[in-house]
Design a protein around this motif. Structure first.
Motif, mmCIF file in Angstrom:
data_model
loop_
_atom_site.group_PDB
_atom_site.id
_atom_site.type_symbol
_atom_site.label_atom_id
_atom_site.label_comp_id
_atom_site.label_asym_id
_atom_site.label_seq_id
_atom_site.Cartn_x
_atom_site.Cartn_y
_atom_site.Cartn_z
ATOM 1 N N LYS A 181 19.262 6.542 20.422
ATOM 2 C CA LYS A 181 20.309 6.243 21.392
ATOM 3 C C LYS A 181 21.499 7.186 21.215
ATOM 4 O O LYS A 181 22.059 7.671 22.197
ATOM 5 C CB LYS A 181 20.786 4.801 21.238
ATOM 6 N N GLN A 195 17.447 6.376 28.151
ATOM 7 C CA GLN A 195 18.199 5.279 27.531
ATOM 8 C C GLN A 195 17.790 3.933 28.123
ATOM 9 O O GLN A 195 17.662 2.943 27.388
ATOM 10 C CB GLN A 195 19.706 5.482 27.721
ATOM 11 N N ALA A 226 16.144 0.996 25.979
ATOM 12 C CA ALA A 226 16.755 -0.334 25.952
ATOM 13 C C ALA A 226 15.706 -1.399 26.268
ATOM 14 O O ALA A 226 15.675 -2.455 25.626
ATOM 15 C CB ALA A 226 17.908 -0.403 26.950
#
Length: 103
Positions: free
Chosen positions: A54, A72, A76
């Motif tokens: 990240k 990202q 996630a």
């Protein structure tokens, strides 16, 4: 009068028909690395696994930043799914310990 011209047909074999593909069994998916990780990991381990990735994606600039945003979002979601799997495993372990005492 000349004799009529006879056309000779070249004898070509008929085109080979491909044999029907035999249905094959699909391989059973196996994810031993993920399975091993989930068996031993805690929720904080899952967060620690994705933290460096990240951070690296957050530092992207320019045209790669847009791709980084998509990555990202995928990371996630993966982190969320792994956390859910770890939570389910912990609940199952807790339930199995409780059921032993009821006998």
């Amino acid at each position: 009068m000349p004799a009529p011209r006879q056309e000779t047909e070249t004898s070509m074999p008929p085109p080979a028909r491909p044999s029907a593909p035999q249905p094959q069994e699909l391989p059973v998916p196996s994810y031993p690395a993920v399975e091993t990780f989930i068996e031993k990991a805690s929720a904080s381990d899952v967060q620690a696994l994705f933290a460096p990735v990240k951070e690296g994606l957050a530092g992207l600039k320019g045209p790669r930043a847009e791709i980084g945003k998509k990555a990202q979002a995928a990371i996630a979601r993966s982190e969320e799914l792994l956390t859910m799997l770890v939570d389910v495993r912990e609940k199952l372990v807790a339930e199995s310990k409780q059921s032993k005492g009821r006998k």
